[in-house]
Enzyme design. Structure first.
Site, PDB file in Angstrom:
ATOM      1  N   SER A   1       0.831  -1.200   0.000  1.00  0.00           N
ATOM      2  CA  SER A   1       0.000   0.000   0.000  1.00  0.00           C
ATOM      3  C   SER A   1       0.869   1.255   0.000  1.00  0.00           C
ATOM      4  O   SER A   1       0.552   2.241  -0.660  1.00  0.00           O
ATOM      5  CB  SER A   1      -0.923   0.011   1.226  1.00  0.00           C
TER       6      SER A   1
ATOM      7  N   ASN B   1      -6.116  -7.720  -2.369  1.00  0.00           N
ATOM      8  CA  ASN B   1      -5.680  -7.993  -1.011  1.00  0.00           C
ATOM      9  C   ASN B   1      -4.667  -7.034  -0.388  1.00  0.00           C
ATOM     10  O   ASN B   1      -4.515  -7.021   0.823  1.00  0.00           O
ATOM     11  CB  ASN B   1      -5.085  -9.405  -0.933  1.00  0.00           C
ATOM     12  N   TYR B   2      -3.938  -6.293  -1.172  1.00  0.00           N
ATOM     13  CA  TYR B   2      -2.817  -5.541  -0.608  1.00  0.00           C
ATOM     14  C   TYR B   2      -2.902  -4.027  -0.734  1.00  0.00           C
ATOM     15  O   TYR B   2      -2.340  -3.303   0.071  1.00  0.00           O
ATOM     16  CB  TYR B   2      -1.503  -6.016  -1.238  1.00  0.00           C
ATOM     17  N   ILE B   3      -3.511  -3.569  -1.796  1.00  0.00           N
ATOM     18  CA  ILE B   3      -3.560  -2.125  -1.990  1.00  0.00           C
ATOM     19  C   ILE B   3      -4.785  -1.568  -1.290  1.00  0.00           C
ATOM     20  O   ILE B   3      -5.911  -1.949  -1.612  1.00  0.00           O
ATOM     21  CB  ILE B   3      -3.603  -1.791  -3.497  1.00  0.00           C
TER      22      ILE B   3
ATOM     23  N   SER C   1      -2.907  -8.260  -5.868  1.00  0.00           N
ATOM     24  CA  SER C   1      -2.529  -7.093  -5.075  1.00  0.00           C
ATOM     25  C   SER C   1      -3.678  -6.105  -4.975  1.00  0.00           C
ATOM     26  O   SER C   1      -3.870  -5.458  -3.946  1.00  0.00           O
ATOM     27  CB  SER C   1      -1.287  -6.421  -5.667  1.00  0.00           C
TER      28      SER C   1
END
EC number: 5.6.2.1
Length: 897
Positions: free
Chosen positions: A649, A854-856, A851
DNA sequence: CTCAGCCAGTCCGTTGTGTAACC
DNA sequence: CGGTTACACAACGGACTGGCTGA
């Protein structure tokens, strides 16, 4: 461990051979390279502990010793997995975990001030300057988690972005058109919404733009037999409507509610309808028998089903040509046969299935292929009707009521039986995944709620009212004994809340990261081996976004993460380059070369020092639990995973922050995707390159070449009209690009001619069909031949052109100006295609989705969307918009990660 | 004859689903 | 144990293509 005395037996007797595995039936059981974590799985095998454990009671600086749990886990890790015992190690290694100051007396190994001794490969004089401390977060938020990989990628992408921007600009006309469409659509939103206040008149504008679309497309007459709207859709729409109503009054915005409770109690009331079971097995027709040694065999249905699993996937070479898969399958198949009886031939004689090699599944395979084809080719209406029926039956399972609110259920279908296909080199691949019975299923539901009825004649295993769980239904799967849960969908409140918490946790890390980095940088030089390993591991996790890397059992694929990295996974290239090459989660290869901090390089070298060799763990003094425990001292709930979220992020945030706000919507979207791609690369999110990728690239390249050839011909035509141009423009201007060789030219021309012929022939056949259908006589071959002359003429023309090196001007009203315009068009097309091709090739093995999902932090995307005025739909699909509803509705453009 | 516009069929990228793999 | 993360693959749907028509 079966007996404690084994603990001290010398490991030097080589574990692999000494092992008698109880589970030897597993195919190709890998040589036992690691002890089991609990030490009980291999009776008779000694698991050696390093001096650490033997001295376990002595006062150690290693803090992990204080912790009993950590110690228990560490016991198994003290051993070297290649069969060497710490006892066998040199004196210096024996002191392994003792304070390094002590060790200094006996060995030079870890003497910091003594680089040359430590790393003889490195000449002190040639040592490169230390990596800039700034990279390591001594202080500010400006610490860049980007690694070299990213830097390279950045340069690449930037270059490409420039190209794209140009290409796009040059393609302005097209884009403008597109842009106006977009704009007009979004403008449409307002009046549409006003006119119909009933529709979801809010932020996302999905509905309204859909409506606009609908309005635009000429009212297509619905097919007469329009199948009724699928129940699924209906149910969803209903929900939306309900939401709308609620929204009009008060939509439940959990993200605006005060945080309450300790978070362990997840619900107060819970109602749901349980699960949907897969349809029962349909026995195969007589034509689709297993052929055993030439004889068609009728199997008991239960066994036939398993044969069917195999037969159905005969085309999947990855499975069927994998010996482990075949062995596991056949073992389970035979076990079932022994259980329910082997088959009989046509006369009723018993046939015993003994050899896999004698089994012929092709008839079964053909049957399934056929069935699938049949299913695919049914009329659309029929398909739709069937789907509607299925949806209707399943509608009641799609939603539950959670604390009085309607919520979507994620996976309400019980997983159907089949052959287990683990990813990578999984020891259990091919095993039969059994059908799940209601008797294996546990229901979790509110005390007051009606318990869903089990199928007739069955009962549930258990009915619970566990308010600390978020699952509705649970069962245990037979392959690994893992638990499977039915939980809510990603767009549910509960999942949204935990997603929100996850990103808030990552944001919280921002406050501590400087201190953490400072600490581990210092600890890289710790004299306590365990601390030094831990610091090094955190460094890797922070810089390169590695996963924690838990221990794995024998029954799983051999994959690793940071803590479980082994000797062979890390190669050191002086002065300070480290090459990682290992299989990570899902057996996805992680391969990269990084320049690391000099101290990290040195540490890794120490951690790899003899007698460690292949199979030995680099971080033999470190476990994930010890690591996470340490991390949690900085911040409650901090684990290795949080670093991945944070760095992903954070990277996205800084990339988006520095983005220029110019350009068309399409350009902005591309910029966003480029940033997304960098994050995906950071996280090593890969996808397998499509089988067709190579040919597709070739095709595109060939298309480009064709255009370049066209350009040349047009230039030659210009010359044909005005020979003087040769002097004016220079001879080079009229040369065919060198890589378009005469051979290529010939081939290309032949292909063009052939294409023409095909077209003509196809049309001829079609015309004939039409004639016949109209009851007339078809045309004769002669007609076709005549039509084909066009192609022949074309070939002749090419031939002549090749010979004379001239091209006659084509088209009426040909003029140099017209040709110039043609050239411009061609140039544009070539340029866009080039960019496309490059993009495609660079993207072939990067998966952006993971991503993004789940990640950004989705709020970053929302901010970008608002700041640069790009509709959120361009970044989030429908499901993602639902999942990230909380983010879309909760931030304005000033929000920062 | 040319060309915009439309339609059907095909291709191909995107989205959604399934479930394995991880912590 | 119970949650998140991960990829493959199927299903979907939008873009492209070629053929056709009428201006």
């Amino acid at each position: 461990m079966s007996s404690s005395s084994d603990d001290d037996a010398p490991l030097a007797r080589k574990a692999p051979n000494g092992v008698t595995k109880t589970k030897d039936r597993i195919l190709g059981a890998k040589t036992d390279r690691r002890p089991s974590t609990n030490g009980t799985a291999y009776p008779g095998v000694s698991i050696r502990h390093g001096p650490v454990d033997e001295d376990g009671d002595s006062p150690m600086k290693d803090p992990s010793h204080v912790n009993g749990a950590a110690l228990g886990k560490r016991r198994s890790r003290g051993s070297l997995t290649n069969g060497k015992s710490y006892k066998d190690l040199s004196d210096s290694e024996e002191a392994d975990n003792k304070p390094l100051t002590k060790r200094r007396k006996t060995s030079k190994v870890l003497v910091d001030s003594d680089d040359e001794d430590d790393i003889p490969l490195v000449r002190k004089a040639k040592l490169p300057p230390r990596v800039d401390a700034r990279q390591f977060g001594n202080s500010s938020d400006d610490d860049v988690p980007l690694n070299k990989k990213l830097a390279n990628e950045k340069a690449k992408i930037e270059k490409r972005a420039e190209q794209t921007a140009e290409a796009i600009k040059s393609d302005a006309k097209k884009l403008k058109k597109k842009a106006t469409v977009e704009e007009s659509e979004s403008e449409d939103d307002v009046p549409l919404v006003r006119k119909k206040p009933v529709s979801k008149a809010t932020t996302n504008g999905v509905k309204s733009s859909a409506a606009a679309k609908k309005a635009k497309s000429k009212a297509k007459p619905e097919p007469a037999v329009a199948p009724k709207k699928s129940a699924k859709k209906k149910a969803e729409e209903e929900m939306e409507e309900e939401e709308d109503e609620a929204a009009a009054e008060e939509e439940f915005k959990w993200w605006e509610q005060p945080v309450q409770g300790d978070g362990t109690k997840k619900w107060t009331t819970l109602e749901h309808n349980g699960v949907v079971f897969p349809p029962p097995y349909q026995p195969l027709p007589k034509s689709a028998r297993l052929i055993y040694a030439g004889t068609p065999v009728t199997l008991p249905p239960e066994a036939e089903e398993i044969a069917g699993f195999y037969g159905a996937m005969l085309h999947s070479t990855v499975n069927v040509e994998n010996p482990t898969f075949n062995k596991n399958f056949f073992e389970d198949f035979q076990a079932k046969l022994d259980d329910v009886g082997h088959g009989v031939d046509a006369k009723g004689n018993k046939i015993k299935i003994k050899r896999f090699e004698d089994c012929d599944f092709t008839k079964i395979h053909e049957y399934y292929v056929n069935e699938r084809e049949k299913k695919k080719n049914r009329p659309a209406a029929e398909k739709k009707a069937e789907k509607a029926e299925k949806d209707e039956a399943e509608a009641q399972y799609m939603f539950c009521t959670w604390d009085g609110r309607k919520q979507k259920v994620g996976n309400f279908r019980v997983e159907p039986p089949g052959l287990f296909r683990g990813r990578g080199d999984h020891p259990k691949t091919g095993r039969v995944k059994k059908r799940v019975n209601p008797e294996q299923i546990t229901i979790n539901i509110g005390k007051e709620a009606k318990v869903p009825d089990p199928p007739k004649g069955h009962h549930w295993k258990e009915v619970k009212h566990d308010q600390e769980g978020t699952w509705l239904v649970m069962w245990q799967e037979n392959i690994n004994g893992a638990y499977k849960y039915v939980m809510l969908a990603a767009n549910s409140d509960i999942k949204g809340q935990s997603d929100f918490k996850k990103f808030e946790k990552a944001r919280e890390l921002k406050k501590h990261i400087a201190r953490i980095r400072k600490d581990y940088t210092k600890e890289l030089k710790s004299e306590v081996m365990a601390d030094r390993q831990r610091a090094t591991a955190i460094y890797l996790i922070d810089k390169f976004a590695l996963r924690a890397g838990n221990e794995k059992g024998e029954d799983e694929a051999d994959t690793v993460g940071c803590c479980s990295l082994k000797f062979e996974h890390v190669t050191l290239k002086p002065p300070n380059t480290v090459v990682f090459d290992f299989l990570g989660k899902d057996s996805i290869r992680f391969y990269d070369e990084f320049e690391v901090d000099q101290q990290v390089f040195k540490n890794l070298k120490i951690f790899k020092k003899a007698p460690k060799s292949e199979g030995d763990e680099i971080f033999d003094r470190l476990t994930t639990s010890a690591l996470n425990k340490h991390l949690s001292t900085y911040m409650q709930g901090l684990t290795a995973k949080v670093f991945r979220t944070y760095n992903a992020s954070w990277t996205m945030a800084s990339l988006l922050r520095d983005m220029k706000s110019t350009g068309t919507i399409a350009e902005k979207v591309k910029d966003y995707n480029d940033a997304n791609r960098k994050v995906a690369i950071l996280c090593n999110h890969k996808r397998t390159v499509a089988a067709s990728h190579g040919t597709q690239i070739e095709k595109m390249q060939e298309k480009i070449n064709g255009l370049r050839y066209q350009k040349w011909r047009i230039k030659m035509m210009m010359l044909d009209l005005e020979p003087k141009l040769k002097k004016k423009k220079g001879a080079d201007y009229f040369k065919l690009d060198e890589d378009l060789t005469p051979e290529w030219l010939e081939q290309h021309q032949a292909a063009l001619v052939e294409e023409q012929r095909q077209k003509i022939t196809k049309k001829f056949e079609k015309d004939n069909e039409k004639l016949v259908a109209d009851g007339q006589k078809p045309m004769k071959q002669k007609e076709l031949d005549e039509r084909l002359e066009v192609a022949t003429d074309m070939a002749k023309k090419f031939k002549k052109e090749n010979k004379t090196k001239k091209v006659e001007a084509e088209g009426k009203g040909a003029s140099v100006d017209k040709f110039e315009a043609n050239l411009d068009k061609l140039d544009q097309r070539i340029e866009t295609m080039r960019v496309q091709l490059q993009d495609k090739d660079d993207n072939k093995e990067v998966a952006l989705g993971t991503s993004k999902i789940n990640y950004i932090d989705p709020r970053l995307t929302v901010v970008f969307s608002k700041k640069f005025n790009v509709p959120i739909e361009r970044f989030f699909s429908k499901t993602l918009r639902e999942k990230f509803d909380w983010a879309i509705k909760s931030v304005d453009e000033d929000w920062e990660f």
